[in-house]
Design a protein around this motif. Structure first.
Motif, PDB file in Angstrom:
ATOM      1  N   ILE A  97      43.116  38.440  42.184  1.00  0.00           N
ATOM      2  CA  ILE A  97      44.503  38.542  41.725  1.00  0.00           C
ATOM      3  C   ILE A  97      45.250  37.245  41.999  1.00  0.00           C
ATOM      4  CG2 ILE A  97      46.695  39.746  42.061  1.00  0.00           C
ATOM      5  CD1 ILE A  97      45.040  42.257  42.736  1.00  0.00           C
ATOM      6  N   ALA A  98      45.067  36.705  43.197  1.00  0.00           N
ATOM      7  CA  ALA A  98      45.748  35.455  43.556  1.00  0.00           C
ATOM      8  C   ALA A  98      45.313  34.309  42.650  1.00  0.00           C
ATOM      9  CB  ALA A  98      45.470  35.118  45.020  1.00  0.00           C
ATOM     10  N   GLU A  99      44.021  34.260  42.339  1.00  0.00           N
ATOM     11  CA  GLU A  99      43.533  33.194  41.455  1.00  0.00           C
ATOM     12  C   GLU A  99      44.129  33.327  40.061  1.00  0.00           C
ATOM     13  OE1 GLU A  99      39.362  31.227  39.786  1.00  0.00           O
ATOM     14  OE2 GLU A  99      39.298  32.881  41.234  1.00  0.00           O
ATOM     15  N   GLU A 100      44.202  34.570  39.557  1.00  0.00           N
ATOM     16  CA  GLU A 100      44.777  34.765  38.231  1.00  0.00           C
ATOM     17  C   GLU A 100      46.252  34.406  38.213  1.00  0.00           C
ATOM     18  OE1 GLU A 100      45.250  38.187  34.767  1.00  0.00           O
ATOM     19  OE2 GLU A 100      43.749  38.424  36.346  1.00  0.00           O
ATOM     20  N   LEU A 101      46.988  34.804  39.253  1.00  0.00           N
ATOM     21  CA  LEU A 101      48.411  34.449  39.328  1.00  0.00           C
ATOM     22  C   LEU A 101      48.590  32.940  39.303  1.00  0.00           C
ATOM     23  CD1 LEU A 101      49.643  37.036  41.982  1.00  0.00           C
ATOM     24  CD2 LEU A 101      50.457  36.861  39.625  1.00  0.00           C
ATOM     25  N   GLY A 102      47.708  32.219  39.977  1.00  0.00           N
ATOM     26  CA  GLY A 102      47.805  30.764  39.999  1.00  0.00           C
ATOM     27  C   GLY A 102      47.567  30.128  38.649  1.00  0.00           C
ATOM     28  N   ARG A 103      46.854  30.833  37.775  1.00  0.00           N
ATOM     29  CA  ARG A 103      46.566  30.288  36.446  1.00  0.00           C
ATOM     30  C   ARG A 103      47.617  30.662  35.411  1.00  0.00           C
ATOM     31  NH1 ARG A 103      40.114  30.960  35.178  1.00  0.00           N
ATOM     32  NH2 ARG A 103      39.289  30.077  37.110  1.00  0.00           N
ATOM     33  N   MET A 104      48.478  31.600  35.722  1.00  0.00           N
ATOM     34  CA  MET A 104      49.472  32.067  34.748  1.00  0.00           C
ATOM     35  C   MET A 104      50.606  31.058  34.658  1.00  0.00           C
ATOM     36  SD  MET A 104      49.426  36.146  35.702  1.00  0.00           S
ATOM     37  CE  MET A 104      50.375  36.718  34.298  1.00  0.00           C
ATOM     38  N   ARG A 105      50.941  30.670  33.433  1.00  0.00           N
ATOM     39  CA  ARG A 105      51.942  29.617  33.233  1.00  0.00           C
ATOM     40  C   ARG A 105      53.365  30.126  33.347  1.00  0.00           C
ATOM     41  NH1 ARG A 105      50.425  27.254  27.543  1.00  0.00           N
ATOM     42  NH2 ARG A 105      52.436  26.220  27.880  1.00  0.00           N
ATOM     43  N   GLY A 106      53.588  31.369  32.951  1.00  0.00           N
ATOM     44  CA  GLY A 106      54.948  31.889  32.909  1.00  0.00           C
ATOM     45  C   GLY A 106      55.463  32.303  34.278  1.00  0.00           C
ATOM     46  N   GLU A 107      56.797  32.401  34.375  1.00  0.00           N
ATOM     47  CA  GLU A 107      57.432  32.821  35.618  1.00  0.00           C
ATOM     48  C   GLU A 107      57.695  34.314  35.659  1.00  0.00           C
ATOM     49  OE1 GLU A 107      58.732  30.652  33.498  1.00  0.00           O
ATOM     50  OE2 GLU A 107      58.735  28.669  34.454  1.00  0.00           O
ATOM     51  N   ARG A 108      57.470  34.999  34.546  1.00  0.00           N
ATOM     52  CA  ARG A 108      57.754  36.424  34.465  1.00  0.00           C
ATOM     53  C   ARG A 108      56.515  37.146  33.956  1.00  0.00           C
ATOM     54  NH1 ARG A 108      60.851  33.368  32.065  1.00  0.00           N
ATOM     55  NH2 ARG A 108      60.257  33.982  29.964  1.00  0.00           N
ATOM     56  N   LEU A 109      56.238  38.301  34.510  1.00  0.00           N
ATOM     57  CA  LEU A 109      55.052  39.029  34.090  1.00  0.00           C
ATOM     58  C   LEU A 109      55.324  40.529  34.047  1.00  0.00           C
ATOM     59  CD1 LEU A 109      53.563  40.536  36.740  1.00  0.00           C
ATOM     60  CD2 LEU A 109      53.010  38.173  37.292  1.00  0.00           C
ATOM     61  N   TYR A 110      54.472  41.207  33.289  1.00  0.00           N
ATOM     62  CA  TYR A 110      54.504  42.661  33.207  1.00  0.00           C
ATOM     63  C   TYR A 110      53.240  43.181  33.871  1.00  0.00           C
ATOM     64  CZ  TYR A 110      54.216  47.351  31.118  1.00  0.00           C
ATOM     65  OH  TYR A 110      54.097  48.697  30.915  1.00  0.00           O
ATOM     66  N   LEU A 111      53.413  43.935  34.946  1.00  0.00           N
ATOM     67  CA  LEU A 111      52.309  44.547  35.664  1.00  0.00           C
ATOM     68  C   LEU A 111      51.877  45.788  34.881  1.00  0.00           C
ATOM     69  CD1 LEU A 111      50.657  44.400  38.334  1.00  0.00           C
ATOM     70  CD2 LEU A 111      52.399  45.887  39.347  1.00  0.00           C
ATOM     71  N   VAL A 112      50.754  45.694  34.178  1.00  0.00           N
ATOM     72  CA  VAL A 112      50.373  46.750  33.244  1.00  0.00           C
ATOM     73  C   VAL A 112      49.606  47.890  33.901  1.00  0.00           C
ATOM     74  CG1 VAL A 112      50.348  45.181  31.270  1.00  0.00           C
ATOM     75  CG2 VAL A 112      48.237  45.571  32.563  1.00  0.00           C
ATOM     76  N   ASP A 113      49.366  47.816  35.196  1.00  0.00           N
ATOM     77  CA  ASP A 113      48.711  48.929  35.888  1.00  0.00           C
ATOM     78  C   ASP A 113      49.424  50.220  35.512  1.00  0.00           C
ATOM     79  OD1 ASP A 113      48.259  46.439  37.140  1.00  0.00           O
ATOM     80  OD2 ASP A 113      47.519  47.444  38.926  1.00  0.00           O
ATOM     81  N   VAL A 114      48.662  51.235  35.133  1.00  0.00           N
ATOM     82  CA  VAL A 114      49.279  52.435  34.577  1.00  0.00           C
ATOM     83  C   VAL A 114      50.166  53.146  35.589  1.00  0.00           C
ATOM     84  CG1 VAL A 114      47.286  53.909  35.141  1.00  0.00           C
ATOM     85  CG2 VAL A 114      48.818  54.545  33.282  1.00  0.00           C
ATOM     86  N   SER A 115      49.831  53.056  36.880  1.00  0.00           N
ATOM     87  CA  SER A 115      50.630  53.761  37.876  1.00  0.00           C
ATOM     88  C   SER A 115      50.442  53.123  39.245  1.00  0.00           C
ATOM     89  CB  SER A 115      50.231  55.249  37.921  1.00  0.00           C
ATOM     90  OG  SER A 115      51.036  55.950  38.835  1.00  0.00           O
ATOM     91  N   PRO A 116      51.166  52.041  39.540  1.00  0.00           N
ATOM     92  CA  PRO A 116      51.037  51.400  40.850  1.00  0.00           C
ATOM     93  C   PRO A 116      51.318  52.344  42.013  1.00  0.00           C
ATOM     94  CG  PRO A 116      52.243  49.992  39.331  1.00  0.00           C
ATOM     95  CD  PRO A 116      52.086  51.319  38.652  1.00  0.00           C
ATOM     96  N   GLN A 117      52.106  53.398  41.765  1.00  0.00           N
ATOM     97  CA  GLN A 117      52.491  54.298  42.835  1.00  0.00           C
ATOM     98  C   GLN A 117      51.312  55.116  43.387  1.00  0.00           C
ATOM     99  OE1 GLN A 117      55.359  56.989  41.147  1.00  0.00           O
ATOM    100  NE2 GLN A 117      53.913  57.896  39.694  1.00  0.00           N
ATOM    101  N   GLN A 118      50.130  54.985  42.781  1.00  0.00           N
ATOM    102  CA  GLN A 118      48.969  55.716  43.288  1.00  0.00           C
ATOM    103  C   GLN A 118      48.544  55.252  44.669  1.00  0.00           C
ATOM    104  OE1 GLN A 118      45.753  56.758  40.202  1.00  0.00           O
ATOM    105  NE2 GLN A 118      46.677  54.901  39.395  1.00  0.00           N
ATOM    106  N   SER A 119      48.836  54.005  45.026  1.00  0.00           N
ATOM    107  CA  SER A 119      48.358  53.463  46.298  1.00  0.00           C
ATOM    108  C   SER A 119      49.426  52.601  46.937  1.00  0.00           C
ATOM    109  CB  SER A 119      47.079  52.641  46.086  1.00  0.00           C
ATOM    110  OG  SER A 119      46.713  51.975  47.271  1.00  0.00           O
ATOM    111  N   ALA A 120      50.064  53.129  47.985  1.00  0.00           N
ATOM    112  CA  ALA A 120      51.051  52.339  48.715  1.00  0.00           C
ATOM    113  C   ALA A 120      50.394  51.140  49.383  1.00  0.00           C
ATOM    114  CB  ALA A 120      51.750  53.216  49.752  1.00  0.00           C
TER     115      ALA A 120
END
Length: 442
Positions: free
Chosen positions: A213-236
């Motif tokens: 995840i950290a490596e992918e974030l480092g490669r992303m050019r934009g400053e804004r992103l959409y976290l497409v995980d269907v339900s982040p609330q599954q795991s605190a």
């Protein structure tokens, strides 16, 4: 044993020119015309074995060149409403003698139909399967069906080939659109009978490795992103690891429902959460409290309102409108419940004789494609249009997004504040009409 994955010895591979296509589809009538850079085709491109040339055509930003050189075409279906265009492109390339493969989340929704128009169909996740598809195509022996027997291990998910997208085309008024980030797969929640996620990605929550995840974030050019995980609330636990990583990468982010716990909400707020998409099936005190808690932490709320459930009658439209306005929801999108082929809902409505047609292009959330239980299809369609008109009657979509920008700009420590300071033109002035570039992924 996976279908299409067992092979005898074969001659050496030949390099292929591979074209990946993301088809267009009919958008919601009142929805602002925005286009996000697709994720699925970039993952497939990343899975392609070395030695082959890969390109991506997104029909939503530019016409597909049907005469371009190609040895193999892959068509990615995110939604079943893309199927008509996908089949049209498949027929066009096959008429030239180019083999075509159809895959993606919705590929299995109309498996028999897709199989009549493609040389091969990939059902389920592509990791470990697309590589075999390419090898078989290079040897001239594509199988009609490829299916992974179990979900991919998180470490198998590659880093997307976003470099193959013309990223500057995904912009509005010169401002780059949100990029899509996937940090987990699978969903164990049983919240709806229309969802395809469990059948495609399984019910076990599978977070990706933190390092990936950290490596992918480092490669992303934009400053804004959409976290497409269907339900982040599954795991605190995953949220506690993920949110600081998004903050450290300097990203302002939007996501699907996050944990409704005070510590997680505070952490999300401190780590750049801009707003969340909140499913709304009807007014409720619990939902009102959840919206209030999000807003208290400075997190915006966009309501994803689904209309046409069996519990809803003609009175639902005014009750929903009153609820959204009274609870000061920042943005809202209204769609009609859509029974996707392969979902439990589709099977139930078909058995009950309530499906009106199988015109897949209209299975996009904008049309009533079944007979509702407590109203007519015409009442459902008109009620949806009523909510779009009335919710935005006194404050348009651009004006609401402008207000959301301005409120979040003032949060201390928010990555968006620094971003806005560097590019003041990012915040549009309130206007009475027009388009805004941000909204849910479609």
């Amino acid at each position: 044993m996976a279908e299409g994955l067992t092979r005898a010895a074969a001659p050496p591979l030949r390099p292929l020119q591979i074209r990946l296509i993301f088809p267009a589809w009919e958008r919601l009538e009142f929805q602002s015309r925005y286009v996000f850079p697709p994720l699925g085709v970039t993952l497939v491109a990343a899975l392609t074995p070395p030695g082959h040339e890969v390109s991506i055509s997104d029909e939503n930003i530019a016409p597909v060149d049907a005469e371009a050189p190609a040895d193999l075409v892959g068509i990615s279906l995110l939604m079943v409403s893309q199927l008509p265009r996908a089949l049209a492109w498949a027929d066009r390339f096959r008429a030239r003698g180019v083999p075509v493969v159809i895959g993606g989340i919705s590929a299995g929704c109309a498996l028999e139909l897709a199989g009549r128009h493609a040389d091969a169909v990939v059902v389920g996740e592509a990791e470990g399967v697309w590589e075999q598809v390419v090898r078989d195509a290079a040897q001239g022996r594509l199988q009609p069906l490829y299916r992974r027997p179990s979900p991919a291990r998180p470490g198998e998910i590659p880093l997307p080939r976003r470099d193959l997208l013309d990223i500057d085309r995904y912009a509005y008024r010169g401002v780059r659109m949100l990029e899509l980030l996937e940090t987990s797969r699978g969903c164990g929640e049983r919240c709806s009978e229309w969802c395809l996620i469990p059948s495609v990605h399984g019910r076990r929550f599978r977070p990706r490795p933190a390092r990936a995840i950290a490596e992918e974030l480092g490669r992303m050019r934009g400053e804004r992103l959409y976290l497409v995980d269907v339900s982040p609330q599954q795991s605190a636990a995953h949220e506690r690891r993920l949110f600081p990583a998004l903050r450290d990468a300097g990203k302002a982010w939007v996501g699907n429902p996050i944990s409704d716990r005070p510590d997680i909400l505070k952490l999300a707020s401190r780590c750049g959460c801009w707003y969340v998409y909140q499913p709304v099936l009807g007014p409720s005190p619990a939902l009102a409290q959840r919206i209030r808690r999000l807003r208290e932490q400075g997190i915006g709320v966009e309501a994803a309102v689904v209309l046409g459930g069996d519990h809803q009658g003609p009175d639902i439209f005014q009750r929903l409108l009153d609820f959204l306005l009274q609870n000061q929801v920042d943005m809202a999108e209204f769609s009609i419940l859509t029974p996707i082929p392969g979902s439990p809902l589709f099977e139930r409505l078909r058995q009950e004789g309530r499906l009106l047609h199988e015109d897949w292009g209209r299975y996009n959330g904008a049309h009533a494609v079944f007979r509702p239980a407590r109203m007519t299809a015409e009442q459902l369609s008109e009620g949806c249009r009523y909510l779009w008109r009335e919710y935005y009657r006194h404050e348009t979509q651009p004006a609401r997004m402008s207000r959301l920008f301005r409120r979040l700009q003032g949060r201390p420590g928010d990555p968006l504040r620094q971003l806005c300071a560097q590019a003041p033109g990012l915040i549009p002035a309130p206007v009475s009409g027009g388009e805004v570039p941000w909204g849910p992924v479609r």
